[in-house]
Design a protein around this motif. Sequence first.
Motif, PDB file in Angstrom:
ATOM      1  N   GLU A 163       0.804  -1.264   0.082  1.00  0.00           N
ATOM      2  CA  GLU A 163       0.092  -0.058  -0.138  1.00  0.00           C
ATOM      3  C   GLU A 163       0.866   1.217  -0.023  1.00  0.00           C
ATOM      4  OE1 GLU A 163      -2.514  -0.547   3.518  1.00  0.00           O
ATOM      5  OE2 GLU A 163      -4.062  -1.587   2.417  1.00  0.00           O
ATOM      6  N   LYS A 164       1.986   1.263   0.778  1.00  0.00           N
ATOM      7  CA  LYS A 164       2.903   2.261   0.727  1.00  0.00           C
ATOM      8  C   LYS A 164       3.381   2.639  -0.468  1.00  0.00           C
ATOM      9  CE  LYS A 164       6.470   4.420   3.767  1.00  0.00           C
ATOM     10  NZ  LYS A 164       7.329   4.038   4.712  1.00  0.00           N
ATOM     11  N   GLU A 165       4.056   1.674  -1.147  1.00  0.00           N
ATOM     12  CA  GLU A 165       4.571   1.691  -2.548  1.00  0.00           C
ATOM     13  C   GLU A 165       3.507   2.272  -3.428  1.00  0.00           C
ATOM     14  OE1 GLU A 165       6.393  -1.882  -3.725  1.00  0.00           O
ATOM     15  OE2 GLU A 165       7.691  -2.155  -2.104  1.00  0.00           O
ATOM     16  N   VAL A 166       2.228   1.753  -3.392  1.00  0.00           N
ATOM     17  CA  VAL A 166       1.367   2.168  -4.586  1.00  0.00           C
ATOM     18  C   VAL A 166       0.964   3.682  -4.271  1.00  0.00           C
ATOM     19  CG1 VAL A 166      -1.078   2.065  -5.180  1.00  0.00           C
ATOM     20  CG2 VAL A 166       0.377  -0.167  -4.805  1.00  0.00           C
ATOM     21  N   GLU A 167       0.976   4.166  -2.991  1.00  0.00           N
ATOM     22  CA  GLU A 167       0.937   5.564  -2.665  1.00  0.00           C
ATOM     23  C   GLU A 167       2.002   6.231  -3.092  1.00  0.00           C
ATOM     24  OE1 GLU A 167       0.153   8.120   1.366  1.00  0.00           O
ATOM     25  OE2 GLU A 167      -0.247   6.001   1.332  1.00  0.00           O
ATOM     26  N   GLU A 168       2.972   5.828  -2.958  1.00  0.00           N
ATOM     27  CA  GLU A 168       4.220   6.733  -3.392  1.00  0.00           C
ATOM     28  C   GLU A 168       4.326   6.744  -4.910  1.00  0.00           C
ATOM     29  OE1 GLU A 168       7.974   5.043  -1.731  1.00  0.00           O
ATOM     30  OE2 GLU A 168       7.307   5.496   0.245  1.00  0.00           O
ATOM     31  N   LEU A 169       3.753   5.732  -5.441  1.00  0.00           N
ATOM     32  CA  LEU A 169       3.929   5.591  -7.072  1.00  0.00           C
ATOM     33  C   LEU A 169       2.808   6.611  -7.710  1.00  0.00           C
ATOM     34  CD1 LEU A 169       4.328   1.991  -7.965  1.00  0.00           C
ATOM     35  CD2 LEU A 169       5.949   3.985  -8.369  1.00  0.00           C
ATOM     36  N   SER A 170       1.732   6.705  -7.028  1.00  0.00           N
ATOM     37  CA  SER A 170       0.628   7.585  -7.160  1.00  0.00           C
ATOM     38  C   SER A 170       0.825   9.101  -7.183  1.00  0.00           C
ATOM     39  CB  SER A 170      -0.766   7.226  -6.476  1.00  0.00           C
ATOM     40  OG  SER A 170      -0.636   7.377  -5.157  1.00  0.00           O
ATOM     41  N   LEU A 171       1.532   9.307  -6.125  1.00  0.00           N
ATOM     42  CA  LEU A 171       1.915  10.694  -5.774  1.00  0.00           C
ATOM     43  C   LEU A 171       3.136  11.056  -6.789  1.00  0.00           C
ATOM     44  CD1 LEU A 171       2.458  10.941  -2.018  1.00  0.00           C
ATOM     45  CD2 LEU A 171       0.810  11.937  -3.156  1.00  0.00           C
ATOM     46  N   ASN A 172       4.028  10.239  -7.068  1.00  0.00           N
ATOM     47  CA  ASN A 172       4.869  10.666  -7.948  1.00  0.00           C
ATOM     48  C   ASN A 172       4.454  10.982  -9.451  1.00  0.00           C
ATOM     49  OD1 ASN A 172       7.285  10.609  -6.609  1.00  0.00           O
ATOM     50  ND2 ASN A 172       7.758   8.441  -6.881  1.00  0.00           N
ATOM     51  N   PHE A 173       3.306  10.085  -9.876  1.00  0.00           N
ATOM     52  CA  PHE A 173       2.531  10.110 -10.975  1.00  0.00           C
ATOM     53  C   PHE A 173       1.651  11.597 -10.987  1.00  0.00           C
ATOM     54  CE2 PHE A 173      -1.610   9.498 -13.129  1.00  0.00           C
ATOM     55  CZ  PHE A 173      -1.087   9.362 -14.452  1.00  0.00           C
ATOM     56  N   TYR A 174       0.986  11.663 -10.075  1.00  0.00           N
ATOM     57  CA  TYR A 174       0.300  13.104 -10.100  1.00  0.00           C
ATOM     58  C   TYR A 174       1.424  14.247 -10.113  1.00  0.00           C
ATOM     59  CZ  TYR A 174      -3.840  10.572  -8.919  1.00  0.00           C
ATOM     60  OH  TYR A 174      -5.067   9.820  -8.960  1.00  0.00           O
ATOM     61  N   GLN A 175       2.361  14.075  -9.474  1.00  0.00           N
ATOM     62  CA  GLN A 175       3.403  15.191  -9.461  1.00  0.00           C
ATOM     63  C   GLN A 175       3.820  15.471 -11.036  1.00  0.00           C
ATOM     64  OE1 GLN A 175       6.340  14.132  -6.570  1.00  0.00           O
ATOM     65  NE2 GLN A 175       5.240  15.243  -4.988  1.00  0.00           N
ATOM     66  N   GLU A 176       4.282  14.419 -11.648  1.00  0.00           N
ATOM     67  CA  GLU A 176       4.745  14.394 -12.998  1.00  0.00           C
ATOM     68  C   GLU A 176       3.832  14.839 -13.818  1.00  0.00           C
ATOM     69  OE1 GLU A 176       6.395  10.695 -14.066  1.00  0.00           O
ATOM     70  OE2 GLU A 176       8.043  10.852 -12.468  1.00  0.00           O
ATOM     71  N   THR A 177       2.522  14.617 -13.753  1.00  0.00           N
ATOM     72  CA  THR A 177       1.423  15.070 -14.700  1.00  0.00           C
ATOM     73  C   THR A 177       1.190  16.489 -14.359  1.00  0.00           C
ATOM     74  OG1 THR A 177      -0.233  14.309 -13.249  1.00  0.00           O
ATOM     75  CG2 THR A 177       0.219  12.680 -15.106  1.00  0.00           C
ATOM     76  N   TYR A 178       1.249  16.883 -13.060  1.00  0.00           N
ATOM     77  CA  TYR A 178       1.086  18.353 -12.909  1.00  0.00           C
ATOM     78  C   TYR A 178       2.390  19.189 -13.306  1.00  0.00           C
ATOM     79  CZ  TYR A 178       1.133  22.576 -10.407  1.00  0.00           C
ATOM     80  OH  TYR A 178       0.869  23.909  -9.741  1.00  0.00           O
ATOM     81  N   GLN A 179       3.476  18.806 -13.386  1.00  0.00           N
ATOM     82  CA  GLN A 179       4.688  19.240 -13.938  1.00  0.00           C
ATOM     83  C   GLN A 179       4.575  19.362 -15.560  1.00  0.00           C
ATOM     84  OE1 GLN A 179       8.125  17.231 -12.537  1.00  0.00           O
ATOM     85  NE2 GLN A 179       8.015  18.345 -10.483  1.00  0.00           N
ATOM     86  N   LEU A 180       4.088  18.329 -16.041  1.00  0.00           N
ATOM     87  CA  LEU A 180       3.920  18.282 -17.711  1.00  0.00           C
ATOM     88  C   LEU A 180       2.873  19.161 -17.917  1.00  0.00           C
ATOM     89  CD1 LEU A 180       4.209  14.425 -18.192  1.00  0.00           C
ATOM     90  CD2 LEU A 180       5.574  16.311 -19.005  1.00  0.00           C
ATOM     91  N   LYS A 181       1.547  19.492 -17.336  1.00  0.00           N
ATOM     92  CA  LYS A 181       0.555  20.310 -17.703  1.00  0.00           C
ATOM     93  C   LYS A 181       1.202  21.606 -17.590  1.00  0.00           C
ATOM     94  CE  LYS A 181      -3.399  17.492 -16.071  1.00  0.00           C
ATOM     95  NZ  LYS A 181      -4.627  17.338 -15.427  1.00  0.00           N
ATOM     96  N   ASN A 182       2.003  21.977 -16.601  1.00  0.00           N
ATOM     97  CA  ASN A 182       2.596  23.453 -16.279  1.00  0.00           C
ATOM     98  C   ASN A 182       3.455  23.639 -17.502  1.00  0.00           C
ATOM     99  OD1 ASN A 182       1.259  24.076 -13.923  1.00  0.00           O
ATOM    100  ND2 ASN A 182       2.730  23.411 -12.711  1.00  0.00           N
ATOM    101  N   ARG A 183       4.286  22.616 -17.971  1.00  0.00           N
ATOM    102  CA  ARG A 183       5.173  22.772 -19.093  1.00  0.00           C
ATOM    103  C   ARG A 183       4.420  23.123 -20.226  1.00  0.00           C
ATOM    104  NH1 ARG A 183       9.588  18.182 -18.067  1.00  0.00           N
ATOM    105  NH2 ARG A 183      10.522  18.908 -16.119  1.00  0.00           N
TER     106      ARG A 183
END
Length: 118
Positions: free
Chosen positions: A30-50
């Motif tokens: 569960e912790k690994e999945v949570e970390e992966l989802s946070l990384n995914f959301y951060q990357e998509t947020y950065q891509l949207k800003n770019r």
Amino acid sequence: MENILIGLFIIAGLLFILSFFQKDKVKMVEKEVEELSLNFYQETYQLKNRMKVLEEEILVEGNAVEFKPVRPLRGKNSSKVNEILKNQVLALHKQGLDIEQISKQSSLSLAEIKEIIK
């Protein structure tokens, strides 16, 4: 028979106590999945800003578009290339470029450019 029951109760008690010290694999997953989802959301947020920044740059620079020189092809596709060159020359003329500048960018002679503009 009583010895067997007592032995089983002792083994059960020891296993029960050992279960508290064992790591929970589900929590780790569960912790690994949570970390992966946070990384995914951060990357998509950065891509949207770019993407927003790039879109704004395109809109700002969209008014000053320069065409690269295109050399006419000889053969079957020469009429298509000529139409493209004509459109390029007309677009550059509408932007207010001199005939000499259009000649440099389109690789056409001055006479051909004057002919197209007429």
